[in-house]
Motif scaffolding. Sequence first.
Motif, short mmCIF file in Angstrom:
data_model
loop_
_atom_site.label_atom_id
_atom_site.label_comp_id
_atom_site.label_asym_id
_atom_site.label_seq_id
_atom_site.Cartn_x
_atom_site.Cartn_y
_atom_site.Cartn_z
N LYS A 33 0.83 -1.21 0.00
CA LYS A 33 0.00 0.00 0.00
C LYS A 33 0.86 1.25 0.00
CE LYS A 33 -3.51 -2.35 2.81
NZ LYS A 33 -4.17 -2.37 4.14
N GLU A 34 0.47 2.22 -0.81
CA GLU A 34 1.19 3.49 -0.90
C GLU A 34 1.25 4.19 0.46
OE1 GLU A 34 3.46 6.43 -2.07
OE2 GLU A 34 2.86 4.88 -3.51
N GLU A 35 0.21 4.04 1.27
CA GLU A 35 0.18 4.75 2.56
C GLU A 35 1.22 4.23 3.55
OE1 GLU A 35 -3.77 2.32 2.46
OE2 GLU A 35 -2.50 3.39 1.03
N GLN A 36 1.86 3.11 3.23
CA GLN A 36 2.93 2.58 4.08
C GLN A 36 4.30 3.19 3.75
OE1 GLN A 36 2.40 -1.51 2.94
NE2 GLN A 36 1.00 -1.96 4.63
N ALA A 37 4.36 3.94 2.64
CA ALA A 37 5.65 4.38 2.13
C ALA A 37 6.40 5.29 3.10
CB ALA A 37 5.46 5.09 0.79
N ASP A 38 5.71 6.23 3.73
CA ASP A 38 6.39 7.16 4.63
C ASP A 38 7.01 6.44 5.82
OD1 ASP A 38 5.93 9.35 3.05
OD2 ASP A 38 4.18 10.05 4.17
N ASP A 39 6.33 5.40 6.31
CA ASP A 39 6.89 4.63 7.43
C ASP A 39 8.24 4.03 7.05
OD1 ASP A 39 4.63 5.18 8.91
OD2 ASP A 39 3.68 3.24 8.54
N LEU A 40 8.33 3.53 5.81
CA LEU A 40 9.60 2.94 5.37
C LEU A 40 10.69 4.00 5.23
CD1 LEU A 40 7.84 0.40 4.81
CD2 LEU A 40 9.41 -0.07 2.92
N ARG A 41 10.31 5.16 4.71
CA ARG A 41 11.31 6.22 4.55
C ARG A 41 11.87 6.63 5.91
NH1 ARG A 41 7.15 8.25 0.94
NH2 ARG A 41 7.71 7.74 -1.21
#
Length: 215
Positions: A33-41
């Motif tokens: 999910k795109e909304e998980q991207a910031d957590d990874l960054r």
Amino acid sequence: MKITIVGGHGSIAMLLHPALRERGHEVRGIIRKEEQADDLRVAGAEPVVCDIEQTADISDAIGQADAVLFAAGAGPGSGAERKWTVDRDGAIKLIEAAKKNGIGRYVMISAMGTHRPRGNEVFRTYLKAKEEADEALRNSGLDYTIIKPGRLTDDPGSGRVSLGRQLERGEIPRADVAAVLAEVLEMPETAGLQLDLVSGEQPIPEAVRAVANMG
């Protein structure tokens, strides 16, 4: 190293990303999910959105890497069918992508006791799916290491484990699993090994070095 992790937003992966970055590695995390991207960054990984259940060929998402890690799972709330499509088929898709992209090193998070399925129908299916994924990896020709943790907990990591073949069942904090994976990824001498992992008394770097000599 460049390391790609499938299941990049999972609990173990989110603990592993910063540990690998601290060691100087570049990390790519495959997420659904795109909304998980910031957590990874924030955790230090480059997010790449790819639904491994819906995508037949995941090689573009995996990209070029020195090693891949399969950390994906359908999760405890999912039904039996997703154990096959995520825990087994996702792992096999990563094998195929690694071969296509010329990546020789593959580390798998599996589970203890896959050869003796137990529990309710869904958990038995989960263990069967994991066993079939493990078998596919063992027969893949890749430089594999399969880590089979006991029951996972969210307790703080102790930094001490028991790592070896055919251990007695036990439990282990996810933080300690992540720490073991960070060591294993840096130790190619662990290739060809399938290892049980539970909490114990041996410091993690020492435990990994000890099993590397088993290969």
